[in-house]
Design a protein around this motif. Structure first.
Motif: not given
Ligand SMILES: Cc1ncc(COP(=O)(O)O)c(C=O)c1O
Length: 271
Positions: A87-89, A116, A118-119, A165, A190, A192-193, A213, A215-216
């Motif tokens: 997964s991305l993280t 984001f 989580s980052d 994001y 990253d 993701a977007h 990721c 899934y977006k």
């Molecule tokens: C910019 C960004 N980074 C990281 C993540 C975390 O992704 P994941 O839960 O798939 O590791 C997301 C999830 O929405 C995100 O939008």
């Protein structure tokens, strides 16, 4: 583009009309083809059991290769520079293990203001893993280029969301990479977007690494596998790496030997 709309299931409002779907930055719509593809895998599992690794219609052993060519095209990479995994993280952490190498003088990580969360957690925990205090070593800036200019010699890694994001700001990844390299700093993103949303040329832009990721904007579904990019100039370097058997040379992987012999390219980072 209009005909593409018909390729997706669009949720309905209570009165039966289609919603107007703007949540592609969170979870993409389900492609109508997805169900048939999932059923195909379930049928092959039922029919072949473990032999499906080799005999399924899409053999599972090299599952990631089904996506290599499209993935490379999507992010503007050589095929050897991309791999789908994890997964991305998880991928961000694995790549920081390799690319965040703090020294006494150069130890900071620069991220965009409003990254984001989580980052931010991932980056702060990497800093603490190296016995560094995020209060000192985590730099958050709205103007990435200005921050690189100001703090360059102390920055070990610039890690920016290609498209933010929340604001949708699309950063100039080429300019950030160039500025980072001029200061002797690694540039990672990253995406993701950004993946599936904006044109990307990671190889030509000389980006060091990236993760995203699927899934977006790629409509991969919840839990869908993520992507990673590692520029080819790093493939033969002595970067440290967290390793596992899927990164082992596939021609000898199943000899189950004790010594790790790496795959060539980004696939060496697989676990
Ligand atoms: C910019 C960004 N980074 C990281 C993540 C975390 O992704 P994941 O839960 O798939 O590791 C997301 C999830 O929405 C995100 O939008």
């Amino acid at each position: 583009m209009k005909s593409y709309r018909d390729r997706f299931h669009i949720p309905k409002r209570r009165e039966g009309t289609d919603v107007i779907y703007f949540a592609g930055n969170s979870l993409g719509l389900q492609p109508k083809t997805a169900r048939a593809y999932v059923e195909e895998e379930l049928e092959d599992w039922a029919k072949h059991g473990v032999e499906g690794h080799f005999n399924a219609r899409n053999p599972w052993m090299p599952y990631h290769r089904l996506l290599t060519a499209q993935t490379a095209r999507l992010v503007g990479a050589e095929e050897s520079e991309v791999v789908v995994m994890n997964s991305l993280t998880v991928n961000l952490h694995l790549l920081m293990v390799s690319f965040y190498r703090p020294t006494a003088d150069r130890y900071k990580i620069l991220i965009e203001a409003g990254a984001f969360p989580s980052d931010r957690y991932a980056v702060a925990s990497q800093l603490r893993f190296h016995n560094l205090d995020p209060q000192i070593a985590l730099v958050e800036a709205a103007d990435i280029l200005a921050a690189i200019e100001q703090e360059g010699p102390s920055i070990a890694l610039v890690l920016v969301g290609g498209v933010n994001y929340a604001t949708g700001e699309y950063f100039d990844l080429e300019a950030i990479t160039r500025a980072a390299h001029q200061q002797g700093t690694i540039a990672g993103f990253d995406l993701a977007h950004a993946a599936g949303n904006v044109p990307l040329h990671l190889h030509d832009w000389n980006v060091d690494f990236a993760a995203w990721c699927s899934y977006k904007y790629l409509n991969g579904g919840p839990g869908a596998i993520a992507g990673a990019f590692i520029h080819e100039r790093h493939h033969r370097s002595t970067l440290p790496r967290f390793e596992g058997w899927w990164g082992h040379d596939e021609s000898t992987r199943f000899q189950m030997g004790p010594k790790f012999e790496a795959m060539q390219g980004a696939e060496a980072w697989q676990l």
